[in-house]
Enzyme design. Structure first.
Site, PDB file in Angstrom:
ATOM      1  N   GLY A 201       0.786  -1.238   0.000  1.00 20.56           N
ATOM      2  CA  GLY A 201       0.000   0.000   0.000  1.00 20.56           C
ATOM      3  C   GLY A 201       0.813   1.280   0.000  1.00 20.56           C
ATOM      4  O   GLY A 201       0.325   2.308   0.459  1.00 20.56           O
TER       5      GLY A 201
ATOM      6  N   HIS B  28       0.941 -39.849  -0.229  1.00 21.59           N
ATOM      7  CA  HIS B  28       1.886 -38.755  -0.014  1.00 21.59           C
ATOM      8  C   HIS B  28       1.230 -37.643   0.816  1.00 21.59           C
ATOM      9  O   HIS B  28       1.774 -37.212   1.835  1.00 21.59           O
ATOM     10  CB  HIS B  28       2.344 -38.221  -1.381  1.00 21.59           C
ATOM     11  CG  HIS B  28       3.323 -37.104  -1.307  1.00 21.59           C
ATOM     12  ND1 HIS B  28       4.657 -37.253  -1.602  1.00 21.59           N
ATOM     13  CD2 HIS B  28       3.172 -35.805  -0.973  1.00 21.59           C
ATOM     14  CE1 HIS B  28       5.278 -36.102  -1.458  1.00 21.59           C
ATOM     15  NE2 HIS B  28       4.402 -35.201  -1.079  1.00 21.59           N
ATOM     16  N   GLU B  29       0.037 -37.226   0.394  1.00 24.66           N
ATOM     17  CA  GLU B  29      -0.608 -36.102   1.092  1.00 24.66           C
ATOM     18  C   GLU B  29      -1.032 -36.494   2.509  1.00 24.66           C
ATOM     19  O   GLU B  29      -0.832 -35.733   3.446  1.00 24.66           O
ATOM     20  CB  GLU B  29      -1.815 -35.590   0.303  1.00 24.66           C
ATOM     21  CG  GLU B  29      -1.467 -35.009  -1.068  1.00 24.66           C
ATOM     22  CD  GLU B  29      -0.397 -33.941  -1.017  1.00 24.66           C
ATOM     23  OE1 GLU B  29      -0.322 -33.209  -0.008  1.00 24.66           O
ATOM     24  OE2 GLU B  29       0.390 -33.832  -1.976  1.00 24.66           O
TER      25      GLU B  29
HETATM   26  P1  ADP Z   1       2.625  -0.898  -3.377  1.00 27.77           P
HETATM   27  O1  ADP Z   1       2.742   0.448  -3.988  1.00 27.77           O
HETATM   28  O2  ADP Z   1       3.104  -0.962  -1.976  1.00 27.77           O
HETATM   29  O3  ADP Z   1       3.239  -1.983  -4.203  1.00 27.77           O
HETATM   30  P2  ADP Z   1      -0.128  -0.422  -3.838  1.00 27.77           P
HETATM   31  O4  ADP Z   1      -0.343   0.788  -3.029  1.00 27.77           O
HETATM   32  O5  ADP Z   1       0.040  -0.196  -5.294  1.00 27.77           O
HETATM   33  O6  ADP Z   1       1.084  -1.263  -3.298  1.00 27.77           O
HETATM   34  O7  ADP Z   1      -1.328  -1.421  -3.573  1.00 27.77           O
HETATM   35  C1  ADP Z   1      -2.033  -2.049  -4.591  1.00 27.77           C
HETATM   36  C2  ADP Z   1      -3.481  -2.207  -4.220  1.00 27.77           C
HETATM   37  O8  ADP Z   1      -3.638  -3.090  -3.130  1.00 27.77           O
HETATM   38  C3  ADP Z   1      -4.116  -0.921  -3.770  1.00 27.77           C
HETATM   39  O9  ADP Z   1      -4.647  -0.227  -4.864  1.00 27.77           O
HETATM   40  C4  ADP Z   1      -5.203  -1.385  -2.822  1.00 27.77           C
HETATM   41  O10 ADP Z   1      -6.363  -1.753  -3.515  1.00 27.77           O
HETATM   42  C5  ADP Z   1      -4.610  -2.629  -2.220  1.00 27.77           C
HETATM   43  N1  ADP Z   1      -3.967  -2.341  -0.937  1.00 27.77           N
HETATM   44  C6  ADP Z   1      -2.657  -2.493  -0.668  1.00 27.77           C
HETATM   45  N2  ADP Z   1      -2.382  -2.178   0.599  1.00 27.77           N
HETATM   46  C7  ADP Z   1      -3.540  -1.796   1.164  1.00 27.77           C
HETATM   47  C8  ADP Z   1      -3.898  -1.329   2.467  1.00 27.77           C
HETATM   48  N3  ADP Z   1      -2.989  -1.208   3.430  1.00 27.77           N
HETATM   49  N4  ADP Z   1      -5.193  -1.024   2.689  1.00 27.77           N
HETATM   50  C9  ADP Z   1      -6.098  -1.160   1.725  1.00 27.77           C
HETATM   51  N5  ADP Z   1      -5.824  -1.573   0.477  1.00 27.77           N
HETATM   52  C10 ADP Z   1      -4.560  -1.896   0.189  1.00 27.77           C
HETATM   53 ZN    ZN Z   2       4.591 -33.151  -0.548  1.00 24.55          ZN
END
Ligand code: ADP
Ligand code: ZN
Ligand code: MG
Length: 640
Positions: free
Chosen positions: A229, A445-446
């Site tokens: 974000g 396996h699982e």
């Molecule tokens: P970064 O720039 O850190 O890579 P972004 O800000 O581009 O991440 O986040 C991409 C999207 O993910 C945002 O547009 C939003 O929809 C969602 N998102 C990411 N972090 C948050 C947050 N803390 N709260 C709400 N939405 C978020």
């Molecule tokens: Zn495995």
């Protein structure tokens, strides 16, 4: 649409056309030049065509009029473009060519006579005339050459126009007058928000700070993994302060031509100063802000110039002009120290992946505009998604909503959300396997993973076991971490290693050593990694509490990539033997557990092969009902 609107549209279209011609003018000149030049070289055909014309011209215009008046003419073809009349006389043999007569500029008299005498006459185009054929042959030579030249021209004009245009305001940055994002749209990063609220005040009421002689900081660096974000926070600051938001990505600065990036920086800052107070956001600043003079194969002149320009610009304006620069990166370690000194990006704000509470808050934000069934507990989702960033969570809810629409439901239910989590974590669901030996082997396996995980006291509980392929995996065992844990104990690590080896152990017990499959390769990689870290990073082996590895495991090409291992050969051999010991002990442990619980193993495999999925609660119930041997914890603690 109103009338005036239509008019405006037409106007715009016509002006566009003009622009189009203007843009193409240069290459067109190039072609014209080649056209003028080349017929001289390949010019024999037009001469031949002319000769052919002359040989047939036995009539003149006067003769033609006479013959027309006398009614001796059967048919006339008028060729406007070449100013020729092809005359077919009456009684002429079918295969004799027509006689050709040069026409005058105005042929009204001739045409009137032809009409009077009811002679068949018509116009023909000269496309099939021999002169045109000659031209066509020439063109066949010219076209490839022209295309070739155009290619060259295009290349050089592209390059030069780029070089010419860089200084002009070919804006590579975006400007948003209003971002429309508020702090309430960003959740789960409370500390970062608190720190950044101050920046909003700097932008809104700078006087409050300048009055007491405080220098307003110019730059804030947001540090955090992708999707947490950072961009959103920067937009929220601009949105809260109500100032324009200029954004550019660090990679946009770096171009092929030295100096382009620097001029873009100048350009950006000039625009920003005109719009102050405002916020400049530089995303991925590590693309320009890397340590100068670093890197294999020498530095990068362009990048360094760009960075220097950025530093100069940041020094050049006073903090009180109302411009604040926010930059984002996930690699603060590679940044040039000059960027981080006071007066530049002196404030650094960490934007961490959200914890349980944070995830819940983020889910609430993104659930606002979606129809979610009241029975869905967002908290349960938050619990299921450790390690998810804000972007992952947003994506998760969106996937669930898409699935809901596809299933033609009214609201998103837990079923869609579960499917979306599985999909985001493990990839697309494949088609179920048909009954076969390999399906049975995958089931062993699982169940091997899940059963060992359930029998070990320190292990996270099984959430579900499934035989439905997903992404790369043919079957999957899901464990839920039952609490947010920053720290992991040694015995937890050992349990994880043992459970991860449980898959291969089950294969070996049931089918024998020669029948084990490649299915465990991922598990083994994982196990080796964990065991190695126990020895080299966490000091959990006989070698004692030593850190034997560079903390940043990634090799950053710009820095100390040479001295990777800072221990002797002897220690290296010891590390290897310790790792091997941890893994082989765990493997023995896993095999023991499965052998002791062979009956329940078989029961669970039968059930899984039949149902394809066993939920965690049912799984634990079956184990509790059947387990003959409860695990003795001290077995686990041995031998280290
Ligand atoms: P970064 O720039 O850190 O890579 P972004 O800000 O581009 O991440 O986040 C991409 C999207 O993910 C945002 O547009 C939003 O929809 C969602 N998102 C990411 N972090 C948050 C947050 N803390 N709260 C709400 N939405 C978020
Ligand atoms: Zn495995
Ligand atoms: Mg971003």
């Amino acid at each position: 649409m109103t009338n005036s609107g239509k008019k405006a549209l037409i106007k715009r279209q016509s002006s566009k056309r003009v622009a189009w011609f203007g843009a193409k003018a240069l290459p067109a000149v190039g072609i014209a030049a080649s056209l003028i030049m080349l017929p001289g070289i390949f010019g024999s055909t037009p001469v031949m065509a002319q000769k052919a014309d002359n040989s047939n011209a036995s009539l003149n215009y006067g003769d033609l009029l006479k013959k027309a008046k006398a009614g001796e003419i059967q048919k006339v073809e008028l060729d406007e473009t070449e100013q020729l009349a092809r005359v077919y006389l009456k009684g002429q043999k079918d295969n004799t060519p027509p006689q050709q007569v040069r026409l005058l500029a105005q042929n009204t008299e001739l045409i009137n006579i032809l009409k009077d005498k009811n002679v068949d006459f018509g116009e023909v185009s000269s496309a099939n005339s021999r002169a045109a054929v000659g031209l066509l042959i020439n063109l066949m030579w010219i076209l490839p050459l022209g295309a070739f030249m155009l290619l060259f021209l295009r290349r050089s004009t592209n390059a030069s126009s780029q070089a010419m245009n860089f200084g002009k305001s070919k804006a590579r940055f975006q400007m948003e007058a209003k971002t429309g994002v508020k702090f309430e749209d960003v959740a789960g990063v409370e500390e970062a928000k608190e720190e950044l609220e101050e920046v909003v005040t700097f932008l809104k009421q700078p006087e409050r700070f300048t009055a007491v002689g405080a220098r307003i900081p110019k730059g804030v660096l947001l540090i955090g993994p992708p999707g947490t974000g950072k961009t959103l926070l920067a937009k929220a600051i601009a949105g809260e302060a109500g100032v324009p938001f200029f954004s550019i990505s660090g990679s946009e600065f770096v171009e092929m031509f030295v100096g382009v990036g620097a001029s873009r920086v100048r350009d950006l800052f000039k625009k920003a100063k005109d719009n102050a107070p405002c916020l400049i956001f530089i995303d991925e600043i590590d693309a320009v802000g890397r340590q100068r003079g670093a890197g294999i194969g020498g530095g990068n002149d362009e990048r360094e110039q760009t960075l220097n320009q950025l530093l100069t610009e940041m020094d050049g304006f006073e903090g009180n002009t109302g411009i604040i620069i926010i930059a984002a990166t996930n690699r603060p370690d590679v940044l040039d120290t000059a960027l981080l000194r006071p007066g530049r990006f002196d404030r650094q704000v960490m934007v961490d992946p959200p914890d349980l509470k944070g995830r819940l808050e983020i889910l609430k934000v993104h659930a606002r505009n979606k129809k979610i069934d009241p029975s869905v507990s967002l908290e349960a989702i938050a619990r299921r998604t450790p390690g998810f960033t804000g972007a992952d969570l947003a994506n998760l809810l969106n996937e669930a909503a898409i699935l809901t629409a596809r299933r033609r439901k009214e609201a998103v239910t837990i079923l869609e959300i579960d499917a979306a989590v599985d999909r985001v974590v493990a990839g697309m669901e494949g088609t179920a396997l048909v009954d076969s030996k390999s399906k049975r082997l995958i089931a062993y396996h699982e169940v091997g993973h899940a059963l060992v995980g359930t029998l070990l006291k320190d292990h996270d509980p099984v959430q579900k076991v499934t035989l439905i392929p997903r992404g790369q995996a043919l079957g999957l065992t899901w464990f839920t971490p039952n609490e947010e844990q920053g720290l992991i104990s040694r015995s937890q690590l050992k349990s994880r290693i043992t459970a991860t080896l449980g898959g291969r152990a089950a294969e070996e017990i049931v089918f024998g050593k020669p029948e084990v499959t490649t299915g465990a390769s991922n598990d083994l990689q994982h196990v080796t990694g964990m065991a190695r870290q126990m020895v080299t990073r966490f000091g959990m082996s006989e070698l004692g509490p030593l850190s034997l590895e560079n903390q940043s495991a990634e090799v950053f090409l710009g820095r100390d990539w040479m001295n990777k291992s800072d221990y002797s050969e002897e220690i290296a051999a010891k590390i290897d033997s310790q790792v091997r010991e941890i893994v082989s002990n765990s493997y023995i442990k896993a095999k023991e557990l499965l052998q002791e619980n062979r009956v329940v193993l078989e029961r669970l495999v039968d059930l899984l092969a039949e149902q394809e999925t066993i939920e965690g609660d049912l799984f634990r119930k079956i184990v509790a009902d059947n387990a003959q041997v409860q695990v003795a914890d001290e077995q686990l603690a041995a031998p280290h």
